[in-house]
Design a protein around this motif. Structure first.
Motif, PDB file in Angstrom:
ATOM      1  N   CYS A 157       0.837  -1.202   0.000  1.00 19.61           N
ATOM      2  CA  CYS A 157       0.000   0.000   0.000  1.00 19.61           C
ATOM      3  C   CYS A 157       0.869   1.248   0.000  1.00 19.61           C
ATOM      4  CB  CYS A 157      -0.877   0.031   1.246  1.00 19.61           C
ATOM      5  SG  CYS A 157      -2.070  -1.288   1.312  1.00 19.61           S
ATOM      6  N   PHE A 158       0.295   2.326  -0.485  1.00 18.25           N
ATOM      7  CA  PHE A 158       0.980   3.613  -0.394  1.00 18.25           C
ATOM      8  C   PHE A 158       0.067   4.613   0.284  1.00 18.25           C
ATOM      9  CE2 PHE A 158      -1.328   3.889  -4.345  1.00 18.25           C
ATOM     10  CZ  PHE A 158      -1.769   5.194  -4.401  1.00 18.25           C
ATOM     11  N   ASP A 159       0.653   5.608   0.896  1.00 19.26           N
ATOM     12  CA  ASP A 159      -0.053   6.635   1.648  1.00 19.26           C
ATOM     13  C   ASP A 159      -0.757   7.578   0.665  1.00 19.26           C
ATOM     14  OD1 ASP A 159      -0.764   8.939   3.090  1.00 19.26           O
ATOM     15  OD2 ASP A 159       1.004   8.818   4.384  1.00 19.26           O
ATOM     16  N   PHE A 160      -2.077   7.443   0.570  1.00 20.75           N
ATOM     17  CA  PHE A 160      -2.841   8.250  -0.379  1.00 20.75           C
ATOM     18  C   PHE A 160      -2.805   9.732  -0.032  1.00 20.75           C
ATOM     19  CE2 PHE A 160      -6.927   9.949  -2.056  1.00 20.75           C
ATOM     20  CZ  PHE A 160      -6.578   9.890  -3.391  1.00 20.75           C
ATOM     21  N   SER A 161      -2.756  10.058   1.244  1.00 22.72           N
ATOM     22  CA  SER A 161      -2.677  11.457   1.660  1.00 22.72           C
ATOM     23  C   SER A 161      -1.394  12.104   1.132  1.00 22.72           C
ATOM     24  CB  SER A 161      -2.752  11.567   3.180  1.00 22.72           C
ATOM     25  OG  SER A 161      -2.715  12.907   3.592  1.00 22.72           O
ATOM     26  N   ALA A 162      -0.276  11.403   1.270  1.00 21.55           N
ATOM     27  CA  ALA A 162       1.003  11.912   0.748  1.00 21.55           C
ATOM     28  C   ALA A 162       0.959  12.016  -0.776  1.00 21.55           C
ATOM     29  CB  ALA A 162       2.150  11.010   1.198  1.00 21.55           C
ATOM     30  N   TRP A 163       0.360  11.027  -1.421  1.00 20.14           N
ATOM     31  CA  TRP A 163       0.241  11.042  -2.883  1.00 20.14           C
ATOM     32  C   TRP A 163      -0.555  12.271  -3.326  1.00 20.14           C
ATOM     33  CZ3 TRP A 163      -3.568  11.267  -6.476  1.00 20.14           C
ATOM     34  CH2 TRP A 163      -3.230  10.935  -7.792  1.00 20.14           C
ATOM     35  N   LEU A 164      -1.676  12.524  -2.646  1.00 18.02           N
ATOM     36  CA  LEU A 164      -2.520  13.656  -2.980  1.00 18.02           C
ATOM     37  C   LEU A 164      -1.772  14.971  -2.762  1.00 18.02           C
ATOM     38  CD1 LEU A 164      -5.426  14.188  -3.940  1.00 18.02           C
ATOM     39  CD2 LEU A 164      -6.102  14.314  -1.542  1.00 18.02           C
ATOM     40  N   ALA A 165      -1.005  15.075  -1.683  1.00 18.85           N
ATOM     41  CA  ALA A 165      -0.208  16.276  -1.414  1.00 18.85           C
ATOM     42  C   ALA A 165       0.795  16.530  -2.536  1.00 18.85           C
ATOM     43  CB  ALA A 165       0.506  16.141  -0.074  1.00 18.85           C
ATOM     44  N   ASN A 166       1.358  15.473  -3.100  1.00 18.88           N
ATOM     45  CA  ASN A 166       2.350  15.598  -4.177  1.00 18.88           C
ATOM     46  C   ASN A 166       1.730  15.868  -5.541  1.00 18.88           C
ATOM     47  OD1 ASN A 166       4.612  15.217  -2.554  1.00 18.88           O
ATOM     48  ND2 ASN A 166       4.459  12.995  -2.720  1.00 18.88           N
ATOM     49  N   HIS A 167       0.493  15.390  -5.761  1.00 18.62           N
ATOM     50  CA  HIS A 167      -0.118  15.482  -7.086  1.00 18.62           C
ATOM     51  C   HIS A 167      -1.167  16.577  -7.215  1.00 18.62           C
ATOM     52  CE1 HIS A 167       1.830  11.575  -7.364  1.00 18.62           C
ATOM     53  NE2 HIS A 167       1.818  11.771  -8.655  1.00 18.62           N
ATOM     54  N   GLY A 168      -1.657  17.115  -6.118  1.00 18.60           N
ATOM     55  CA  GLY A 168      -2.594  18.236  -6.183  1.00 18.60           C
ATOM     56  C   GLY A 168      -4.059  17.840  -6.255  1.00 18.60           C
ATOM     57  N   ILE A 172     -13.169   0.979  -1.842  1.00 20.21           N
ATOM     58  CA  ILE A 172     -11.976   0.255  -1.398  1.00 20.21           C
ATOM     59  C   ILE A 172     -12.246  -0.675  -0.213  1.00 20.21           C
ATOM     60  CG2 ILE A 172     -10.242   1.740  -2.433  1.00 20.21           C
ATOM     61  CD1 ILE A 172     -10.118   3.359   0.086  1.00 20.21           C
ATOM     62  N   GLU A 173     -13.429  -1.271  -0.251  1.00 15.97           N
ATOM     63  CA  GLU A 173     -13.769  -2.406   0.605  1.00 15.97           C
ATOM     64  C   GLU A 173     -13.528  -2.210   2.100  1.00 15.97           C
ATOM     65  OE1 GLU A 173     -15.500  -4.581  -1.137  1.00 15.97           O
ATOM     66  OE2 GLU A 173     -14.950  -3.377  -2.875  1.00 15.97           O
ATOM     67  N   GLY A 174     -13.936  -1.065   2.619  1.00 18.54           N
ATOM     68  CA  GLY A 174     -13.824  -0.818   4.052  1.00 18.54           C
ATOM     69  C   GLY A 174     -12.625   0.013   4.463  1.00 18.54           C
ATOM     70  N   SER A 175     -11.674   0.202   3.564  1.00 23.32           N
ATOM     71  CA  SER A 175     -10.489   1.005   3.884  1.00 23.32           C
ATOM     72  C   SER A 175     -10.764   2.502   3.806  1.00 23.32           C
ATOM     73  CB  SER A 175      -9.337   0.647   2.935  1.00 23.32           C
ATOM     74  OG  SER A 175      -8.934  -0.681   3.139  1.00 23.32           O
ATOM     75  N   GLU A 176     -11.940   2.871   3.305  1.00 23.72           N
ATOM     76  CA  GLU A 176     -12.257   4.293   3.136  1.00 23.72           C
ATOM     77  C   GLU A 176     -12.242   5.062   4.456  1.00 23.72           C
ATOM     78  OE1 GLU A 176     -16.156   1.950   3.195  1.00 23.72           O
ATOM     79  OE2 GLU A 176     -14.238   1.759   2.182  1.00 23.72           O
ATOM     80  N   GLY A 234     -10.347   4.738   7.367  1.00 27.92           N
ATOM     81  CA  GLY A 234      -9.004   5.115   7.810  1.00 27.92           C
ATOM     82  C   GLY A 234      -8.332   6.098   6.876  1.00 27.92           C
ATOM     83  N   ILE A 235      -8.532   5.921   5.586  1.00 28.46           N
ATOM     84  CA  ILE A 235      -7.905   6.817   4.611  1.00 28.46           C
ATOM     85  C   ILE A 235      -8.501   8.220   4.717  1.00 28.46           C
ATOM     86  CG2 ILE A 235      -7.661   7.300   2.140  1.00 28.46           C
ATOM     87  CD1 ILE A 235      -7.321   4.223   1.813  1.00 28.46           C
ATOM     88  N   LEU A 236      -9.818   8.325   4.814  1.00 34.17           N
ATOM     89  CA  LEU A 236     -10.433   9.650   4.931  1.00 34.17           C
ATOM     90  C   LEU A 236     -10.084  10.320   6.254  1.00 34.17           C
ATOM     91  CD1 LEU A 236     -13.858   8.972   3.230  1.00 34.17           C
ATOM     92  CD2 LEU A 236     -11.995  10.417   2.382  1.00 34.17           C
ATOM     93  N   GLU A 237      -9.991   9.550   7.334  1.00 33.61           N
ATOM     94  CA  GLU A 237      -9.547  10.122   8.615  1.00 33.61           C
ATOM     95  C   GLU A 237      -8.137  10.691   8.484  1.00 33.61           C
ATOM     96  OE1 GLU A 237     -10.003   6.951  11.420  1.00 33.61           O
ATOM     97  OE2 GLU A 237     -12.177   7.203  11.529  1.00 33.61           O
ATOM     98  N   LYS A 238      -7.264   9.982   7.761  1.00 30.20           N
ATOM     99  CA  LYS A 238      -5.886  10.453   7.564  1.00 30.20           C
ATOM    100  C   LYS A 238      -5.870  11.713   6.700  1.00 30.20           C
ATOM    101  CE  LYS A 238      -1.188   9.339   7.339  1.00 30.20           C
ATOM    102  NZ  LYS A 238      -0.652  10.216   6.367  1.00 30.20           N
ATOM    103  N   LEU A 239      -6.704  11.762   5.659  1.00 27.09           N
ATOM    104  CA  LEU A 239      -6.775  12.964   4.819  1.00 27.09           C
ATOM    105  C   LEU A 239      -7.182  14.173   5.655  1.00 27.09           C
ATOM    106  CD1 LEU A 239      -8.553  11.696   1.564  1.00 27.09           C
ATOM    107  CD2 LEU A 239      -6.117  12.084   1.905  1.00 27.09           C
ATOM    108  N   VAL A 240      -8.183  13.997   6.521  1.00 28.02           N
ATOM    109  CA  VAL A 240      -8.634  15.100   7.380  1.00 28.02           C
ATOM    110  C   VAL A 240      -7.520  15.490   8.353  1.00 28.02           C
ATOM    111  CG1 VAL A 240     -10.255  15.737   9.203  1.00 28.02           C
ATOM    112  CG2 VAL A 240     -11.089  14.607   7.126  1.00 28.02           C
ATOM    113  N   HIS A 241      -6.896  14.508   8.970  1.00 26.78           N
ATOM    114  CA  HIS A 241      -5.806  14.776   9.925  1.00 26.78           C
ATOM    115  C   HIS A 241      -4.670  15.554   9.263  1.00 26.78           C
ATOM    116  CE1 HIS A 241      -2.030  13.820  12.066  1.00 26.78           C
ATOM    117  NE2 HIS A 241      -2.780  14.002  13.132  1.00 26.78           N
ATOM    118  N   ASP A 242      -4.290  15.155   8.040  1.00 28.87           N
ATOM    119  CA  ASP A 242      -3.177  15.806   7.335  1.00 28.87           C
ATOM    120  C   ASP A 242      -3.582  17.114   6.655  1.00 28.87           C
ATOM    121  OD1 ASP A 242      -1.752  13.553   8.088  1.00 28.87           O
ATOM    122  OD2 ASP A 242      -1.603  12.724   6.055  1.00 28.87           O
ATOM    123  N   GLY A 243      -4.888  17.366   6.532  1.00 30.81           N
ATOM    124  CA  GLY A 243      -5.358  18.559   5.825  1.00 30.81           C
ATOM    125  C   GLY A 243      -5.433  18.393   4.318  1.00 30.81           C
ATOM    126  N   THR A 244      -5.098  17.206   3.818  1.00 29.94           N
ATOM    127  CA  THR A 244      -5.121  16.987   2.363  1.00 29.94           C
ATOM    128  C   THR A 244      -6.539  16.796   1.831  1.00 29.94           C
ATOM    129  OG1 THR A 244      -4.602  14.654   2.746  1.00 29.94           O
ATOM    130  CG2 THR A 244      -2.765  16.106   2.171  1.00 29.94           C
TER     131      THR A 244
END
Length: 109
Positions: free
Chosen positions: A42-53, A61-65, A67-77
């Motif tokens: 896996c790769f960190d989608f929040s970091a990917w989004l920060a790099n790609h805009g 994504i079968e239940g992973s949504e 944790g990923i959305l919580e991380k996006l909110v936490h990071d501000g991405t």
């Protein structure tokens, strides 16, 4: 589809499965009914989004949504999302949705 692996809340490897229900396996599921645990990179989608805009994201994504959305909110991405289309797999998390600033289309599996 990403060449870097599967979307995650962090970089690394996770174990997924086994699929234990009798529903048809979808592309987002890892493995088939009756098979053991599969390990995926896996790769960190929040970091990917920060790099790609800015992006419009369709997330099934079968239940992973969660944790990923919580991380996006936490990071501000999450502020880089112009629109989010998301399929929830267990419940609709009002607390996450209230923090998103983009247009959101949702459905529950």
């Amino acid at each position: 589809r990403f060449d870097d692996g599967h979307v995650g809340a962090r970089n690394g490897t996770i174990g997924v499965g086994p699929v234990t229900d009798d529903r048809t396996t979808s592309p987002g599921r890892i493995g088939m009914i009756g098979e053991g645990t599969k390990y995926v990179t896996c790769f960190d989608f929040s970091a990917w989004l920060a790099n790609h805009g800015r992006a419009i994201v369709k997330m099934d994504i079968e239940g992973s949504e969660y944790g990923i959305l919580e991380k996006l909110v936490h990071d501000g991405t999450h502020k880089l999302l112009d629109m989010l289309l998301v399929e929830w797999h267990f419940h609709r998390p009002t607390e996450i949705l209230e923090q998103l600033e983009c247009e959101v289309e949702t459905w529950i599996y």
